[in-house]
Write a protein that holds these residues in place. Structure first.
Motif, PDB file in Angstrom:
ATOM      1  N   ILE A  66     -42.455 -11.778  11.738  1.00  0.00           N
ATOM      2  CA  ILE A  66     -41.362 -12.737  11.918  1.00  0.00           C
ATOM      3  C   ILE A  66     -41.491 -13.838  10.867  1.00  0.00           C
ATOM      4  O   ILE A  66     -42.554 -14.017  10.271  1.00  0.00           O
ATOM      5  CB  ILE A  66     -41.340 -13.349  13.334  1.00  0.00           C
ATOM      6  CG1 ILE A  66     -42.644 -14.078  13.645  1.00  0.00           C
ATOM      7  CG2 ILE A  66     -41.056 -12.272  14.367  1.00  0.00           C
ATOM      8  CD1 ILE A  66     -42.624 -14.793  14.977  1.00  0.00           C
ATOM      9  N   SER A  67     -40.417 -14.582  10.642  1.00  0.00           N
ATOM     10  CA  SER A  67     -40.409 -15.588   9.577  1.00  0.00           C
ATOM     11  C   SER A  67     -41.407 -16.709   9.844  1.00  0.00           C
ATOM     12  O   SER A  67     -42.111 -17.162   8.956  1.00  0.00           O
ATOM     13  CB  SER A  67     -39.007 -16.165   9.427  1.00  0.00           C
ATOM     14  OG  SER A  67     -38.077 -15.148   9.128  1.00  0.00           O
ATOM     15  N   ASN A  68     -41.440 -17.184  11.080  1.00  0.00           N
ATOM     16  CA  ASN A  68     -42.399 -18.206  11.483  1.00  0.00           C
ATOM     17  C   ASN A  68     -42.455 -18.221  13.008  1.00  0.00           C
ATOM     18  O   ASN A  68     -41.726 -17.473  13.662  1.00  0.00           O
ATOM     19  CB  ASN A  68     -42.019 -19.594  10.932  1.00  0.00           C
ATOM     20  CG  ASN A  68     -40.622 -20.020  11.375  1.00  0.00           C
ATOM     21  OD1 ASN A  68     -40.356 -20.166  12.567  1.00  0.00           O
ATOM     22  ND2 ASN A  68     -39.720 -20.221  10.416  1.00  0.00           N
ATOM     23  N   PHE A  69     -43.317 -19.050  13.554  1.00  0.00           N
ATOM     24  CA  PHE A  69     -43.500 -19.095  15.006  1.00  0.00           C
ATOM     25  C   PHE A  69     -42.817 -20.305  15.643  1.00  0.00           C
ATOM     26  O   PHE A  69     -43.087 -20.629  16.787  1.00  0.00           O
ATOM     27  CB  PHE A  69     -44.986 -19.108  15.350  1.00  0.00           C
ATOM     28  CG  PHE A  69     -45.710 -17.838  14.979  1.00  0.00           C
ATOM     29  CD1 PHE A  69     -45.463 -16.663  15.658  1.00  0.00           C
ATOM     30  CD2 PHE A  69     -46.616 -17.818  13.935  1.00  0.00           C
ATOM     31  CE1 PHE A  69     -46.105 -15.490  15.318  1.00  0.00           C
ATOM     32  CE2 PHE A  69     -47.277 -16.654  13.586  1.00  0.00           C
ATOM     33  CZ  PHE A  69     -47.022 -15.483  14.280  1.00  0.00           C
ATOM     34  N   THR A 100     -41.426 -16.703   2.966  1.00  0.00           N
ATOM     35  CA  THR A 100     -41.316 -16.359   1.548  1.00  0.00           C
ATOM     36  C   THR A 100     -41.233 -14.833   1.433  1.00  0.00           C
ATOM     37  O   THR A 100     -41.855 -14.119   2.237  1.00  0.00           O
ATOM     38  CB  THR A 100     -42.516 -16.839   0.706  1.00  0.00           C
ATOM     39  OG1 THR A 100     -43.664 -16.024   0.986  1.00  0.00           O
ATOM     40  CG2 THR A 100     -42.836 -18.301   0.985  1.00  0.00           C
ATOM     41  N   PRO A 101     -40.512 -14.307   0.438  1.00  0.00           N
ATOM     42  CA  PRO A 101     -40.421 -12.849   0.297  1.00  0.00           C
ATOM     43  C   PRO A 101     -41.766 -12.205  -0.001  1.00  0.00           C
ATOM     44  O   PRO A 101     -42.052 -11.100   0.463  1.00  0.00           O
ATOM     45  CB  PRO A 101     -39.433 -12.657  -0.856  1.00  0.00           C
ATOM     46  CG  PRO A 101     -39.384 -13.960  -1.571  1.00  0.00           C
ATOM     47  CD  PRO A 101     -39.687 -15.007  -0.546  1.00  0.00           C
ATOM     48  N   GLN A 105     -43.632  -9.395   2.461  1.00  0.00           N
ATOM     49  CA  GLN A 105     -44.080  -8.090   1.983  1.00  0.00           C
ATOM     50  C   GLN A 105     -45.582  -7.904   2.213  1.00  0.00           C
ATOM     51  O   GLN A 105     -46.039  -6.820   2.604  1.00  0.00           O
ATOM     52  CB  GLN A 105     -43.751  -7.922   0.495  1.00  0.00           C
ATOM     53  CG  GLN A 105     -43.986  -6.513  -0.028  1.00  0.00           C
ATOM     54  CD  GLN A 105     -42.999  -6.139  -1.113  1.00  0.00           C
ATOM     55  OE1 GLN A 105     -42.175  -6.947  -1.531  1.00  0.00           O
ATOM     56  NE2 GLN A 105     -43.074  -4.910  -1.578  1.00  0.00           N
ATOM     57  N   SER A 106     -46.355  -8.952   1.986  1.00  0.00           N
ATOM     58  CA  SER A 106     -47.801  -8.872   2.226  1.00  0.00           C
ATOM     59  C   SER A 106     -48.102  -8.627   3.699  1.00  0.00           C
ATOM     60  O   SER A 106     -49.037  -7.891   4.041  1.00  0.00           O
ATOM     61  CB  SER A 106     -48.477 -10.168   1.765  1.00  0.00           C
ATOM     62  OG  SER A 106     -48.348 -10.340   0.370  1.00  0.00           O
ATOM     63  N   ALA A 107     -47.321  -9.252   4.585  1.00  0.00           N
ATOM     64  CA  ALA A 107     -47.530  -9.070   6.021  1.00  0.00           C
ATOM     65  C   ALA A 107     -47.265  -7.624   6.430  1.00  0.00           C
ATOM     66  O   ALA A 107     -47.986  -7.053   7.256  1.00  0.00           O
ATOM     67  CB  ALA A 107     -46.621 -10.016   6.805  1.00  0.00           C
ATOM     68  N   VAL A 108     -46.217  -7.030   5.853  1.00  0.00           N
ATOM     69  CA  VAL A 108     -45.927  -5.622   6.135  1.00  0.00           C
ATOM     70  C   VAL A 108     -47.101  -4.742   5.703  1.00  0.00           C
ATOM     71  O   VAL A 108     -47.541  -3.844   6.435  1.00  0.00           O
ATOM     72  CB  VAL A 108     -44.635  -5.170   5.427  1.00  0.00           C
ATOM     73  CG1 VAL A 108     -44.478  -3.648   5.495  1.00  0.00           C
ATOM     74  CG2 VAL A 108     -43.426  -5.847   6.061  1.00  0.00           C
ATOM     75  N   SER A 127     -35.020  -9.388  -0.761  1.00  0.00           N
ATOM     76  CA  SER A 127     -33.757  -8.868  -1.271  1.00  0.00           C
ATOM     77  C   SER A 127     -33.504  -7.469  -0.723  1.00  0.00           C
ATOM     78  O   SER A 127     -34.431  -6.773  -0.283  1.00  0.00           O
ATOM     79  CB  SER A 127     -33.785  -8.806  -2.801  1.00  0.00           C
ATOM     80  OG  SER A 127     -34.713  -7.822  -3.239  1.00  0.00           O
ATOM     81  N   GLU A 128     -32.247  -7.049  -0.775  1.00  0.00           N
ATOM     82  CA  GLU A 128     -31.899  -5.705  -0.315  1.00  0.00           C
ATOM     83  C   GLU A 128     -32.621  -4.656  -1.147  1.00  0.00           C
ATOM     84  O   GLU A 128     -33.099  -3.650  -0.603  1.00  0.00           O
ATOM     85  CB  GLU A 128     -30.388  -5.497  -0.411  1.00  0.00           C
ATOM     86  CG  GLU A 128     -29.929  -4.136   0.094  1.00  0.00           C
ATOM     87  CD  GLU A 128     -28.422  -3.963   0.027  1.00  0.00           C
ATOM     88  OE1 GLU A 128     -27.966  -2.814  -0.103  1.00  0.00           O
ATOM     89  OE2 GLU A 128     -27.702  -4.982   0.093  1.00  0.00           O
ATOM     90  N   THR A 129     -32.751  -4.892  -2.442  1.00  0.00           N
ATOM     91  CA  THR A 129     -33.443  -3.941  -3.323  1.00  0.00           C
ATOM     92  C   THR A 129     -34.894  -3.769  -2.903  1.00  0.00           C
ATOM     93  O   THR A 129     -35.403  -2.641  -2.795  1.00  0.00           O
ATOM     94  CB  THR A 129     -33.372  -4.421  -4.777  1.00  0.00           C
ATOM     95  OG1 THR A 129     -32.007  -4.513  -5.180  1.00  0.00           O
ATOM     96  CG2 THR A 129     -34.107  -3.456  -5.698  1.00  0.00           C
ATOM     97  N   ASP A 130     -35.581  -4.894  -2.644  1.00  0.00           N
ATOM     98  CA  ASP A 130     -36.989  -4.823  -2.243  1.00  0.00           C
ATOM     99  C   ASP A 130     -37.150  -4.189  -0.863  1.00  0.00           C
ATOM    100  O   ASP A 130     -38.113  -3.454  -0.614  1.00  0.00           O
ATOM    101  CB  ASP A 130     -37.608  -6.215  -2.253  1.00  0.00           C
ATOM    102  CG  ASP A 130     -37.820  -6.745  -3.666  1.00  0.00           C
ATOM    103  OD1 ASP A 130     -37.807  -5.936  -4.608  1.00  0.00           O
ATOM    104  OD2 ASP A 130     -37.978  -7.981  -3.823  1.00  0.00           O
ATOM    105  N   LEU A 131     -36.215  -4.474   0.033  1.00  0.00           N
ATOM    106  CA  LEU A 131     -36.287  -3.884   1.369  1.00  0.00           C
ATOM    107  C   LEU A 131     -36.114  -2.368   1.307  1.00  0.00           C
ATOM    108  O   LEU A 131     -36.832  -1.618   1.974  1.00  0.00           O
ATOM    109  CB  LEU A 131     -35.222  -4.502   2.278  1.00  0.00           C
ATOM    110  CG  LEU A 131     -35.480  -5.950   2.709  1.00  0.00           C
ATOM    111  CD1 LEU A 131     -34.246  -6.538   3.375  1.00  0.00           C
ATOM    112  CD2 LEU A 131     -36.675  -6.031   3.658  1.00  0.00           C
ATOM    113  N   MET A 132     -35.166  -1.902   0.504  1.00  0.00           N
ATOM    114  CA  MET A 132     -34.957  -0.460   0.368  1.00  0.00           C
ATOM    115  C   MET A 132     -36.173   0.202  -0.269  1.00  0.00           C
ATOM    116  O   MET A 132     -36.576   1.303   0.135  1.00  0.00           O
ATOM    117  CB  MET A 132     -33.702  -0.187  -0.453  1.00  0.00           C
ATOM    118  CG  MET A 132     -32.392  -0.496   0.266  1.00  0.00           C
ATOM    119  SD  MET A 132     -32.217   0.372   1.855  1.00  0.00           S
ATOM    120  CE  MET A 132     -32.382   2.093   1.338  1.00  0.00           C
TER     121      MET A 132
END
Length: 337
Positions: A66-69, A100-101, A105-108, A127-132
């Motif tokens: 999640i983005s934050n708590f 932050t993006p 990504q690091s959390a994933v 971004s949509e590109t990074d998510l895909m």
């Protein structure tokens, strides 16, 4: 620390039998299973679940980013996620994307390294590109929340942000308001961009030219709503209604309006977004947009578990908001019967 071999000796079974009991594999008589669990209890043995996860490439868990708590919005999401995961016999592992993006990504990747069976990513910045790219390269199933991915509608849970903002402004116009100010959230986020677009779209659809001077920029926090409302007031901007991108900032704006001698809703109608629990108990009670976040996370978990089980999944329908009309809004000065 006790070992599996000691459990096997105490239960008078082989180490392989203890392993089958712990992993739920193979055929083991109930009496044997009972003996193994009794030996574990007597010895105080606790299985090393992380080691088992690394060995078997599964941890019987769902990872959630999640983005934050902060705030009740994510509290509602986390409570429902925990209930859903537990009802399916899964552990929920939660981490913070730190807004932050790169951190999202690091959390994933962290959750993937811990051998989670699947991951749900609530993103505000990627971004949509990074998510895909992440969806296509990650070795485990992932569902993305808070973003529309047209190329992967079976992997995304999203809310019609722009439509909800349009509905708010369209409603205010229907009540007679023509001079409607708006306080944005952080404009780096697609959510803030969509809500601003909905505000502008509704004005244009009703033949009202959007006025840049009626837009103030916030950061989603209470104090930024206060400062943005003060900025509008101190610059002499006329407005009979104020639409604020979230309830946190609306609370700050309410204080600024009060300090300026503005009565709600007689002088200014105020509309928020998110329907936080406190919104209904403010004075006056805050009109706002309800987002079905509990239903959204429940759908995400159901979908990701289907992917884990290799079941076919269908594209998911977007979620829509509900206007909660309360005391902070009344008919505008140009309203005619």
């Amino acid at each position: 620390m006790k070992t599996m071999l000691e459990v096997a000796k105490r239960a008078r079974v082989s180490k392989a039998t203890v392993s089958r009991v712990l992993n739920g594999t193979g055929q083991v008589k109930q009496a044997t299973r009972d003996a193994v669990f009794q030996a574990m209890e007597e010895l105080g043995y606790r299985p090393n679940f992380l080691a088992r996860a690394l060995a078997h490439r599964t941890s019987n868990s769902i990872g959630l980013v999640i983005s934050n708590f902060d705030g009740p919005y994510f509290g509602r999401l986390l409570r429902r996620a925990a209930e859903m995961a537990e009802s399916h016999g899964k552990h929920l592992i939660v981490t913070d994307g730190h807004n932050t993006p790169q951190d999202e990504q690091s959390a994933v990747q962290l959750l993937a390294d811990r051998q989670c069976d699947a991951i749900i990513l609530y993103t505000r910045y990627m971004s949509e590109t990074d998510l895909m790219a992440l969806l296509n390269t990650l070795s485990i199933p992932m569902i993305v929340m808070n973003r529309d991915l047209p190329q992967a509608r079976d992997r995304c849970i999203f809310f019609r942000q722009q439509q909800a903002a349009f509905d708010v402004v369209n409603y205010l116009i229907g009540q007679g308001h023509r001079e409607i100010a708006f306080i944005t959230a952080l404009m780096q986020t697609p959510t803030a961009q969509a809500r601003l677009a909905g505000y502008q779209q509704a004005l244009t659809a009703n033949h009202i030219a959007p006025e840049p001077r009626r837009i103030a920029y916030g950061t989603s926090m209470v104090d930024s709503g206060y400062q943005a409302a003060r900025e509008l007031l101190e610059n002499g901007i006329d407005f009979s209604a104020l639409f604020v991108s979230n309830d946190h900032m609306a609370i700050g704006a309410m204080k600024a309006l009060y300090e300026a001698g503005k009565k709600l809703p007689q002088d200014v109608s105020l509309f928020g977004f998110d329907d936080e629990p406190s919104a209904a108990f403010l004075h006056p009670a805050l009109s706002t947009v309800y987002m079905p976040i509990e239903e959204m996370i429940a759908t995400a978990i159901t979908q990701v578990l289907a992917l884990v089980a290799d079941k076919p999944v269908e594209p998911l329908q977007p979620f829509t908001g509900e206007l909660k009309l309360r005391e902070s809004v009344q008919k505008g000065p140009y309203f005619t019967v």
